[in-house]
Design a protein around this motif. Sequence first.
Motif: not given
Length: 272
Positions: A141-142, A148-149, A178-179, A236-238
């Motif tokens: 995950m890291k 993608y931050r 990845v979704y 709001r974002g991702m």
Amino acid sequence: MIKKCLFPAAGYGTRFLPATKATPKEMLPVLTKPLIQYGVEEAVQAGITMMAIITGRGKRAIEDHFDISYELEHQIKGSSKEYLLDEIRSLIDTCTFSYTRQVEMKGLGHAILIGETLIGTEPFAVILADDLCDGDVLEQMKQLYNKYRCSIVAIEEVPREETNKYGVIAGKQIEEDVYMVNTMVEKPAPEEAPSNLAIIGRYILTPDIFDILRETKPGKGGEIQITDALMTQAQRGMVLAYKFKGRRFDCGSVDGFVEATNYFYNLEKSKQ
Ligand code: UTP
């Protein structure tokens, strides 16, 4: 750079009563190691050494576990059993452990918000120690975070009839496993679940989650749900959902705990 890992460990663990009456669920051992030690080892494997633990009443054994017991060390020094403390001693030497208490158990989202004082304003990892993983899930995950931050939840496919035990996501696949999340529901009935992709106890969260959690009203079960806060963050974002490689055992349930014990026992035996 993810430097800290938060361990919400304040829950009552009612599914393991009476064992959890005076012993934290996170201290139940699979073979000879308590669940939370597996979690800390997974964080270390991901290069994280600052552990932030949310405890509650009756959870002091966790603090004692990540500390030196001079009497015990003195007792077994020079004996054939000394090596049994090697792994935990090395964690104590490598990591720092900070604690704060959740005074009222108002849910996982609330426990994470309590952790703000230990985390500050940086992205951080979260491990729910009762989800025991074999594999470097947090490290995977890291690496995705570095690309993608944004906040990331670990997911796995579960049988449809079990969606009511999990937060469930739906989203657009953007690369293999990845979704990009567009829907997230806490413990939906199978007929209402948007998919069978269930969130498991591994997260990477960006620190704006704390402000969102402050505004999040109690949801399913009257608890402040991290799933609801993540849904707001996704709008709001991702937010990404990542189908991890490895095995996960739900050690918060008796069935999962027994399965994990057998699995790790056979793994150890195969190494001998
Ligand atoms: P669970 O849903 O497994 O709840 O919490 P629980 O209380 O631990 O166990 P049961 O269902 O009564 O058997 C998921 C994770 O969130 C933490 C728990 O410690 C566990 O790691 N949690 C939950 C908190 O830290 N605080 C809360 O208020 C609720």
